[in-house]
Scaffold this active site. Structure first.
Site, PDB file in Angstrom:
ATOM      1  N   ASP A 179      -5.826   3.170  -4.076  1.00  0.00           N
ATOM      2  CA  ASP A 179      -6.148   4.585  -4.270  1.00  0.00           C
ATOM      3  C   ASP A 179      -7.454   4.719  -5.049  1.00  0.00           C
ATOM      4  OD1 ASP A 179      -3.744   5.172  -3.075  1.00  0.00           O
ATOM      5  OD2 ASP A 179      -2.676   5.395  -4.971  1.00  0.00           O
TER       6      ASP A 179
HETATM    7  N1  URA Z   1       0.410   1.681  -4.742  1.00  0.00           N
HETATM    8  C1  URA Z   1      -0.123   2.876  -5.083  1.00  0.00           C
HETATM    9  O1  URA Z   1       0.585   3.842  -5.329  1.00  0.00           O
HETATM   10  N2  URA Z   1      -1.464   2.963  -5.164  1.00  0.00           N
HETATM   11  C2  URA Z   1      -2.292   1.927  -4.932  1.00  0.00           C
HETATM   12  O2  URA Z   1      -3.504   2.074  -5.034  1.00  0.00           O
HETATM   13  C3  URA Z   1      -1.725   0.692  -4.580  1.00  0.00           C
HETATM   14  C4  URA Z   1      -0.366   0.600  -4.485  1.00  0.00           C
END
Ligand code: URA
Length: 235
Positions: free
Chosen positions: A103
């Protein structure tokens, strides 16, 4: 492979530029000047040189990036900076892409490569490549949450694969945990934690398979994988 393609792939110049170098007689193949850009060469066997300097062809590139928050795991984006914008001009290639996604606000280990086959293998849930995250959680995670992770948690009507929740520290209603997944569903860590009634306030990926985020690689920096790291990753 055609000589002009080989030269462009080594980074000597664009296809048009390298054709000029060939025309000028500046390229040799096995110590003989080669003036045909269509000449076929074998990068494994032929010695190809520009003004006497040997050129080496590398098909695949593997970089380990310490992703900072605020950049997106994409090759292009209209609005945000991407992980590839962190690359120096000398290392940037148009065929590089991130292996999977973190993310925008997640930090940590991200592999960048042009090897589609390896990326596919690392991301396939069938291969069970572990991804380990460090997370700071608002709320106290407990044994019941650990059991829920182990059984799998329902997200979008589907049970996740069993995951591990390791509780490292609890202080002032906050938990420091590590979470180990074998797959990579959209916002998976955040949604699994939310399903336990708590909230991820910081997330960092610290490991993928046998490859850990090196302590000396600061945020926003990247480096090529060592042959040993590549071996570990390929399993
Ligand atoms: N899980 C998440 O919620 N975000 C990420 O960036 C990676 C795994």
């Amino acid at each position: 492979m055609r000589l002009d393609k080989f030269l462009a792939e080594t980074g000597l110049g664009s296809r048009k530029e390298v054709k000029q170098l060939i025309k000028k007689g500046q390229i040799t193949v096995n110590q003989q000047i080669e003036k045909k850009d269509k000449a076929q060469v074998d990068p494994e066997k032929d010695q190809i040189a520009y003004l006497g300097e040997a050129l080496h062809y590398q098909e695949f590139y593997y970089y380990l990036l310490h992703k900072p928050a605020g950049v997106v795991s994409a090759t292009e984006d209209k609005k945000d900076s991407t992980v590839l914008n962190l690359f120096d001009e000398a290392d940037y290639r148009r065929d590089l892409f991130p292996v999977g996604r973190l993310d925008k606000d997640t930090e940590g280990l991200l592999l960048i490569t042009n090897d589609g086959q390896l990326a596919h293998e690392l991301l396939s849930p069938k291969k069970h490549v572990e991804k380990e995250y460090f997370a700071l959680i608002e709320g106290v995670m407990d044994e019941t949450d650990q059991q829920r992770f182990e059984k799998g948690i329902e997200l979008d009507g589907q049970l996740t694969m069993p995951a591990q929740l390791l509780i490292d520290q609890i202080a002032e209603e906050r938990s420091e945990v590590r979470i180990i997944l074998n797959e990579g569903k959209f916002h998976q860590v955040k949604r699994m934690v939310a399903a336990c009634g708590k909230k991820v306030v910081y997330l960092k990926r610290i490991r993928m398979g046998d490859l850990s985020l090196p302590e000396d690689l600061s945020k926003g920096r990247y480096r090529e994988l060592t042959p040993e790291e590549l071996r570990l990753l390929k399993g």
